[in-house]
Write a protein that holds these residues in place. Sequence first.
Motif, PDB file in Angstrom:
ATOM      1  N   ARG A   1       0.814  -1.213   0.000  1.00  0.00           N
ATOM      2  CA  ARG A   1       0.000   0.000   0.000  1.00  0.00           C
ATOM      3  C   ARG A   1       0.851   1.269   0.000  1.00  0.00           C
ATOM      4  O   ARG A   1       0.308   2.366   0.028  1.00  0.00           O
ATOM      5  CB  ARG A   1      -0.947  -0.015   1.194  1.00  0.00           C
ATOM      6  CG  ARG A   1      -1.928  -1.188   1.125  1.00  0.00           C
ATOM      7  CD  ARG A   1      -2.986  -1.130   2.168  1.00  0.00           C
ATOM      8  NE  ARG A   1      -2.430  -1.239   3.518  1.00  0.00           N
ATOM      9  CZ  ARG A   1      -3.140  -1.476   4.601  1.00  0.00           C
ATOM     10  NH1 ARG A   1      -4.451  -1.618   4.504  1.00  0.00           N
ATOM     11  NH2 ARG A   1      -2.568  -1.561   5.781  1.00  0.00           N
ATOM     12  N   GLY A   2       2.194   1.083  -0.033  1.00  0.00           N
ATOM     13  CA  GLY A   2       3.094   2.228  -0.120  1.00  0.00           C
ATOM     14  C   GLY A   2       3.288   2.901   1.222  1.00  0.00           C
ATOM     15  O   GLY A   2       2.864   2.407   2.251  1.00  0.00           O
ATOM     16  N   PRO A   3       3.950   3.996   1.242  1.00  0.00           N
ATOM     17  CA  PRO A   3       4.434   4.754   0.092  1.00  0.00           C
ATOM     18  C   PRO A   3       5.778   4.266  -0.450  1.00  0.00           C
ATOM     19  O   PRO A   3       6.172   4.633  -1.544  1.00  0.00           O
ATOM     20  CB  PRO A   3       4.573   6.177   0.636  1.00  0.00           C
ATOM     21  CG  PRO A   3       4.906   5.989   2.076  1.00  0.00           C
ATOM     22  CD  PRO A   3       4.167   4.738   2.503  1.00  0.00           C
ATOM     23  N   GLY A   4       6.491   3.407   0.294  1.00  0.00           N
ATOM     24  CA  GLY A   4       7.807   2.968  -0.158  1.00  0.00           C
ATOM     25  C   GLY A   4       7.759   1.665  -0.930  1.00  0.00           C
ATOM     26  O   GLY A   4       6.754   0.949  -0.947  1.00  0.00           O
ATOM     27  N   VAL A   5       8.861   1.329  -1.565  1.00  0.00           N
ATOM     28  CA  VAL A   5       9.021   0.079  -2.302  1.00  0.00           C
ATOM     29  C   VAL A   5       9.370  -1.027  -1.311  1.00  0.00           C
ATOM     30  O   VAL A   5      10.114  -0.802  -0.347  1.00  0.00           O
ATOM     31  CB  VAL A   5      10.147   0.225  -3.360  1.00  0.00           C
ATOM     32  CG1 VAL A   5      10.428  -1.098  -4.047  1.00  0.00           C
ATOM     33  CG2 VAL A   5       9.779   1.300  -4.373  1.00  0.00           C
ATOM     34  N   TRP A   6       8.826  -2.225  -1.539  1.00  0.00           N
ATOM     35  CA  TRP A   6       9.180  -3.391  -0.710  1.00  0.00           C
ATOM     36  C   TRP A   6       9.991  -4.355  -1.551  1.00  0.00           C
ATOM     37  O   TRP A   6       9.601  -4.688  -2.688  1.00  0.00           O
ATOM     38  CB  TRP A   6       7.919  -4.081  -0.183  1.00  0.00           C
ATOM     39  CG  TRP A   6       8.252  -5.218   0.744  1.00  0.00           C
ATOM     40  CD1 TRP A   6       8.512  -5.124   2.075  1.00  0.00           C
ATOM     41  CD2 TRP A   6       8.363  -6.608   0.421  1.00  0.00           C
ATOM     42  NE1 TRP A   6       8.789  -6.365   2.593  1.00  0.00           N
ATOM     43  CE2 TRP A   6       8.704  -7.286   1.589  1.00  0.00           C
ATOM     44  CE3 TRP A   6       8.226  -7.326  -0.758  1.00  0.00           C
ATOM     45  CZ2 TRP A   6       8.902  -8.663   1.629  1.00  0.00           C
ATOM     46  CZ3 TRP A   6       8.417  -8.704  -0.722  1.00  0.00           C
ATOM     47  CH2 TRP A   6       8.746  -9.352   0.471  1.00  0.00           C
ATOM     48  N   VAL A   7      11.100  -4.843  -1.002  1.00  0.00           N
ATOM     49  CA  VAL A   7      11.955  -5.811  -1.676  1.00  0.00           C
ATOM     50  C   VAL A   7      12.191  -6.957  -0.698  1.00  0.00           C
ATOM     51  O   VAL A   7      12.559  -6.728   0.455  1.00  0.00           O
ATOM     52  CB  VAL A   7      13.311  -5.188  -2.075  1.00  0.00           C
ATOM     53  CG1 VAL A   7      14.211  -6.234  -2.723  1.00  0.00           C
ATOM     54  CG2 VAL A   7      13.108  -3.992  -2.994  1.00  0.00           C
TER      55      VAL A   7
END
Length: 108
Positions: free
Chosen positions: A37-43
């Motif tokens: 759902r953000g706001p950041g990228v998940w890796v």
Amino acid sequence: PPLPPPLPPDLAIEKAQTQLDCVPGGLCTFTIWLTNRGPGVWVGIPQIVDVLPPGAIAVNASPPWVCTPVGNEVICVHPPTVLNPGESIPLTLTIQLPPDFVPGTLNC
């Protein structure tokens, strides 16, 4: 000045029954979505743990997910991935319900 830290991701899991009727002793299919759902990228390596109804058995998972039963749970792992904000990866899971299954049981 140093750069601000990156914004964190916000992961959510949603589950829905994808077939009309699940009957005692029969197969029942669900789709579980892992969404950023953000706001950041998940890796990372996605993992979903689902609690099965008593006596149910996981029989199939959509590739590339690999699922392993552990007691009354099924642990599903996906290869490493990147989820940008708003992106989802689905897991379709089919279970065999026990003959004494009562429709409306929690988590089914």
